[in-house]
Scaffold this motif. Structure first.
Motif, PDB file in Angstrom:
ATOM      1  N   PHE A   1       0.811  -1.219   0.000  1.00 56.13           N
ATOM      2  CA  PHE A   1       0.000   0.000   0.000  1.00 56.13           C
ATOM      3  C   PHE A   1       0.845   1.270   0.000  1.00 56.13           C
ATOM      4  CE2 PHE A   1      -3.286  -2.975   1.591  1.00 56.13           C
ATOM      5  CZ  PHE A   1      -4.264  -2.692   0.652  1.00 56.13           C
ATOM      6  N   GLY A   2       2.118   1.143   0.327  1.00 54.34           N
ATOM      7  CA  GLY A   2       2.973   2.322   0.360  1.00 54.34           C
ATOM      8  C   GLY A   2       3.705   2.611  -0.932  1.00 54.34           C
ATOM      9  N   ASP A   3       3.569   1.759  -1.927  1.00 54.40           N
ATOM     10  CA  ASP A   3       4.303   1.909  -3.191  1.00 54.40           C
ATOM     11  C   ASP A   3       3.317   1.852  -4.351  1.00 54.40           C
ATOM     12  OD1 ASP A   3       5.896   1.605  -5.469  1.00 54.40           O
ATOM     13  OD2 ASP A   3       7.440   0.467  -4.409  1.00 54.40           O
ATOM     14  N   ASP A   4       2.912   3.022  -4.842  1.00 50.62           N
ATOM     15  CA  ASP A   4       1.913   3.079  -5.912  1.00 50.62           C
ATOM     16  C   ASP A   4       2.397   2.384  -7.179  1.00 50.62           C
ATOM     17  OD1 ASP A   4       0.337   4.516  -4.188  1.00 50.62           O
ATOM     18  OD2 ASP A   4       0.784   6.474  -5.080  1.00 50.62           O
ATOM     19  N   GLU A   5       3.670   2.545  -7.524  1.00 46.56           N
ATOM     20  CA  GLU A   5       4.196   1.933  -8.746  1.00 46.56           C
ATOM     21  C   GLU A   5       4.182   0.411  -8.639  1.00 46.56           C
ATOM     22  OE1 GLU A   5       7.976   3.404  -9.950  1.00 46.56           O
ATOM     23  OE2 GLU A   5       7.299   5.494 -10.116  1.00 46.56           O
ATOM     24  N   LEU A   6       4.586  -0.110  -7.502  1.00 49.39           N
ATOM     25  CA  LEU A   6       4.566  -1.562  -7.303  1.00 49.39           C
ATOM     26  C   LEU A   6       3.145  -2.087  -7.385  1.00 49.39           C
ATOM     27  CD1 LEU A   6       5.884  -4.278  -6.444  1.00 49.39           C
ATOM     28  CD2 LEU A   6       5.501  -3.567  -4.065  1.00 49.39           C
ATOM     29  N   ARG A   7       2.231  -1.412  -6.734  1.00 49.06           N
ATOM     30  CA  ARG A   7       0.839  -1.868  -6.733  1.00 49.06           C
ATOM     31  C   ARG A   7       0.272  -1.894  -8.149  1.00 49.06           C
ATOM     32  NH1 ARG A   7      -0.408   1.330  -3.164  1.00 49.06           N
ATOM     33  NH2 ARG A   7      -1.714   2.868  -4.239  1.00 49.06           N
ATOM     34  N   ALA A   8       0.579  -0.870  -8.939  1.00 48.64           N
ATOM     35  CA  ALA A   8       0.099  -0.823 -10.327  1.00 48.64           C
ATOM     36  C   ALA A   8       0.737  -1.922 -11.172  1.00 48.64           C
ATOM     37  CB  ALA A   8       0.392   0.550 -10.926  1.00 48.64           C
ATOM     38  N   LEU A   9       2.022  -2.188 -10.947  1.00 44.44           N
ATOM     39  CA  LEU A   9       2.714  -3.242 -11.693  1.00 44.44           C
ATOM     40  C   LEU A   9       2.102  -4.607 -11.405  1.00 44.44           C
ATOM     41  CD1 LEU A   9       5.124  -4.312 -13.400  1.00 44.44           C
ATOM     42  CD2 LEU A   9       6.404  -4.466 -11.249  1.00 44.44           C
ATOM     43  N   LEU A  10       1.906  -4.910 -10.132  1.00 40.00           N
ATOM     44  CA  LEU A  10       1.344  -6.215  -9.768  1.00 40.00           C
ATOM     45  C   LEU A  10      -0.055  -6.385 -10.345  1.00 40.00           C
ATOM     46  CD1 LEU A  10       2.434  -6.518  -6.009  1.00 40.00           C
ATOM     47  CD2 LEU A  10       3.660  -7.242  -8.059  1.00 40.00           C
ATOM     48  N   ARG A  11      -0.849  -5.323 -10.296  1.00 41.61           N
ATOM     49  CA  ARG A  11      -2.211  -5.416 -10.845  1.00 41.61           C
ATOM     50  C   ARG A  11      -2.175  -5.587 -12.361  1.00 41.61           C
ATOM     51  NH1 ARG A  11      -7.376  -4.783  -9.455  1.00 41.61           N
ATOM     52  NH2 ARG A  11      -6.787  -4.467  -7.274  1.00 41.61           N
ATOM     53  N   SER A  12      -1.273  -4.903 -13.042  1.00 44.86           N
ATOM     54  CA  SER A  12      -1.223  -5.003 -14.509  1.00 44.86           C
ATOM     55  C   SER A  12      -0.782  -6.393 -14.962  1.00 44.86           C
ATOM     56  CB  SER A  12      -0.275  -3.943 -15.078  1.00 44.86           C
ATOM     57  OG  SER A  12       1.073  -4.216 -14.719  1.00 44.86           O
ATOM     58  N   ASN A  13      -0.015  -7.092 -14.132  1.00 47.35           N
ATOM     59  CA  ASN A  13       0.466  -8.422 -14.501  1.00 47.35           C
ATOM     60  C   ASN A  13      -0.463  -9.552 -14.075  1.00 47.35           C
ATOM     61  OD1 ASN A  13       2.859  -7.439 -15.609  1.00 47.35           O
ATOM     62  ND2 ASN A  13       3.994  -7.611 -13.690  1.00 47.35           N
ATOM     63  N   ALA A  14      -1.465  -9.248 -13.244  1.00 45.90           N
ATOM     64  CA  ALA A  14      -2.243 -10.299 -12.591  1.00 45.90           C
ATOM     65  C   ALA A  14      -2.944 -11.220 -13.591  1.00 45.90           C
ATOM     66  CB  ALA A  14      -3.249  -9.678 -11.627  1.00 45.90           C
ATOM     67  N   ALA A  15      -3.793 -10.662 -14.438  1.00 43.83           N
ATOM     68  CA  ALA A  15      -4.627 -11.502 -15.304  1.00 43.83           C
ATOM     69  C   ALA A  15      -3.791 -12.312 -16.287  1.00 43.83           C
ATOM     70  CB  ALA A  15      -5.643 -10.637 -16.048  1.00 43.83           C
ATOM     71  N   SER A  16      -2.783 -11.708 -16.885  1.00 44.61           N
ATOM     72  CA  SER A  16      -1.974 -12.425 -17.876  1.00 44.61           C
ATOM     73  C   SER A  16      -1.162 -13.546 -17.242  1.00 44.61           C
ATOM     74  CB  SER A  16      -1.043 -11.453 -18.602  1.00 44.61           C
ATOM     75  OG  SER A  16      -0.151 -10.824 -17.699  1.00 44.61           O
ATOM     76  N   SER A  17      -0.897 -13.458 -15.928  1.00 48.28           N
ATOM     77  CA  SER A  17      -0.063 -14.470 -15.275  1.00 48.28           C
ATOM     78  C   SER A  17      -0.759 -15.811 -15.140  1.00 48.28           C
ATOM     79  CB  SER A  17       0.385 -13.970 -13.897  1.00 48.28           C
ATOM     80  OG  SER A  17      -0.696 -13.960 -12.972  1.00 48.28           O
ATOM     81  N   VAL A  18      -2.096 -15.854 -15.284  1.00 48.78           N
ATOM     82  CA  VAL A  18      -2.806 -17.126 -15.160  1.00 48.78           C
ATOM     83  C   VAL A  18      -3.426 -17.578 -16.476  1.00 48.78           C
ATOM     84  CG1 VAL A  18      -3.227 -16.957 -12.679  1.00 48.78           C
ATOM     85  CG2 VAL A  18      -4.854 -15.911 -14.267  1.00 48.78           C
ATOM     86  N   GLU A  19      -3.030 -16.962 -17.582  1.00 53.44           N
ATOM     87  CA  GLU A  19      -3.524 -17.414 -18.882  1.00 53.44           C
ATOM     88  C   GLU A  19      -3.109 -18.856 -19.167  1.00 53.44           C
ATOM     89  OE1 GLU A  19      -2.101 -14.560 -21.671  1.00 53.44           O
ATOM     90  OE2 GLU A  19      -3.635 -13.052 -21.156  1.00 53.44           O
ATOM     91  N   ARG A  20      -1.984 -19.293 -18.582  1.00 57.35           N
ATOM     92  CA  ARG A  20      -1.507 -20.667 -18.800  1.00 57.35           C
ATOM     93  C   ARG A  20      -2.438 -21.695 -18.170  1.00 57.35           C
ATOM     94  NH1 ARG A  20       2.428 -21.208 -13.958  1.00 57.35           N
ATOM     95  NH2 ARG A  20       1.898 -19.331 -12.803  1.00 57.35           N
ATOM     96  N   PHE A  21      -3.336 -21.254 -17.287  1.00 54.68           N
ATOM     97  CA  PHE A  21      -4.286 -22.179 -16.677  1.00 54.68           C
ATOM     98  C   PHE A  21      -5.650 -22.091 -17.364  1.00 54.68           C
ATOM     99  CE2 PHE A  21      -1.621 -20.787 -12.893  1.00 54.68           C
ATOM    100  CZ  PHE A  21      -0.757 -21.867 -12.993  1.00 54.68           C
ATOM    101  N   SER A  22      -5.664 -22.076 -18.674  1.00 58.02           N
ATOM    102  CA  SER A  22      -6.927 -21.911 -19.394  1.00 58.02           C
ATOM    103  C   SER A  22      -7.841 -23.104 -19.143  1.00 58.02           C
ATOM    104  CB  SER A  22      -6.674 -21.764 -20.895  1.00 58.02           C
ATOM    105  OG  SER A  22      -6.330 -23.001 -21.463  1.00 58.02           O
TER     106      SER A  22
END
Length: 365
Positions: free
Chosen positions: A330-351
């Motif tokens: 919660f203290g790092d806006d850039e980190l939080r945005a990065l993790l959120r932007s990567n979330a959905a694509s990271s589980v595409e392999r589990f189609s």
């Protein structure tokens, strides 16, 4: 092909098996299976396009187990294969059709923990000299699983563990939990308003059991300060956890799956403080909904969550480290945005298509 699915929980129950079993039933029907389901429930399950047989949870445990075994024997006589996602012991000895088992954990370890026979870690449990009752639980687990034609584990971690029990490695394969098909979800802000949340929000959804170590999450949330933690689900520890929770924790009770997905999508992150996990379905669901994860590095969790990419990982049983990860998130806006932007694509392999195609092949083999 006539397929009987055996599952201990079913919607409106919350938890991985309650999500996986109906998804598997629908996917197998689409692939030409004639599906029937056997579960336990407190009241009649909602109608489905296939029969859902149930045994009442109001029965005393011994009678309930006998009733389940009798139902397995009767229903499996008309099946070509039984796919058991839980209630494996009753299925293994009662089934009259070939058995395929989804192994979601170490049942001996879980029973030993519930009965107060063992309080250590899963890794130590495998060889621990914890007395005759524990040795008998381990023996029963292994004898039961040896009766299955095939065993499926959601993670490499658990596959290696199952093989270490003396199960033939050629009969054990990895079949990960699928990323869920997501319905159209309402805007995050709308859901947060409906939940009465204005500010940093973490969420958990699942069964309230000892393995989830939620008391650790409660401590971490209070240490982090200023974060609301919403807990959805039910289970054996609910009353105790409600007594131990601090003012930052709110219990929502069991929610139907659509509402669970709304909760996960509305959270800033999903918090999982488990002392033991296999391949937690809730993490795949959260990431598919675009929500990053803060979790303990246990079991198959690192096979889903990559630290600093789609979430943050800490060592288990360390409330201070978990609180530090929450503060960092919660203290790092850039980190939080990065993790959120990567979330959905990271589980595409589990189609779902790939996962259920493999399940179909396994059941037909």
């Amino acid at each position: 092909m006539r397929t009987l699915i055996v599952t201990g929980i079913w919607p409106p129950d919350v938890g991985g098996p309650a999500s996986h079993a109906p998804e598997a039933a629908a996917a197998l029907r689409a692939r030409g299976h004639e599906v029937a389901v056997l579960t336990t429930a407190s009241s009649p399950p909602a109608p489905e396009p296939y029969p859902v047989h149930w045994v009442s949870r109001r029965l005393p445990p011994g009678l309930r187990h006998l009733a389940v075994a009798a139902r397995v024997a009767r229903l499996s006589a008309r099946a070509d294969v039984v796919y058991a996602t839980s209630m494996v012991g009753r299925s293994a000895f009662a089934s009259r059709a070939p058995l395929v088992v989804k192994v979601a954990g170490d049942p001996a370890f879980e029973r030993a923990r519930r009965r107060g026979l063992y309080g250590g870690l899963l890794a130590d449990f495998q060889t621990a000299d914890a007395g005759v009752p524990v040795r008998l639980l381990r023996l029963w687990r292994t004898l039961t699983l040896r009766r299955a034609r095939r065993l499926l584990t959601p993670s490499v971690f658990l596959r290696d563990l199952v093989v270490s029990w003396g199960i033939d490695a050629s009969r054990v394969s990895v079949l990960p939990n699928p990323a869920p098909p997501l319905p159209a979800l309402p805007p995050r802000d709308e859901v947060r308003r409906s939940l009465g949340v204005d500010g940093p929000m973490l969420a958990f959804a699942g069964r309230l059991t000892p393995a989830k170590a939620l008391e650790l999450a409660f401590v971490a949330v209070e240490l982090a300060d200023g974060v609301t933690f919403l807990v959805a689900g039910d289970g054996e520890l609910r009353a105790e956890l409600e007594r131990r929770a601090g003012p930052s924790v709110r219990f929502l009770g069991p929610l139907e799956r659509g509402r669970v997905l709304e909760l996960l999508a509305a959270a800033d992150a999903v918090l999982l403080s488990s002392s033991w996990e296999n391949f937690p379905h809730v993490l795949v669901e959260a990431l598919a909904a675009g929500t990053p994860v803060i979790a303990t590095r246990v079991g198959g969790v690192p096979e889903i969550v990559e630290d600093g990419v789609n979430g943050l990982l800490v060592e288990p049983n360390d409330a201070a480290a978990l609180a530090a990860a929450i503060r960092r998130f919660f203290g790092d806006d850039e980190l939080r945005a990065l993790l959120r932007s990567n979330a959905a694509s990271s589980v595409e392999r589990f189609s779902p298509a790939a996962v259920f195609d493999e399940l179909d092949r396994t059941l037909r083999a």
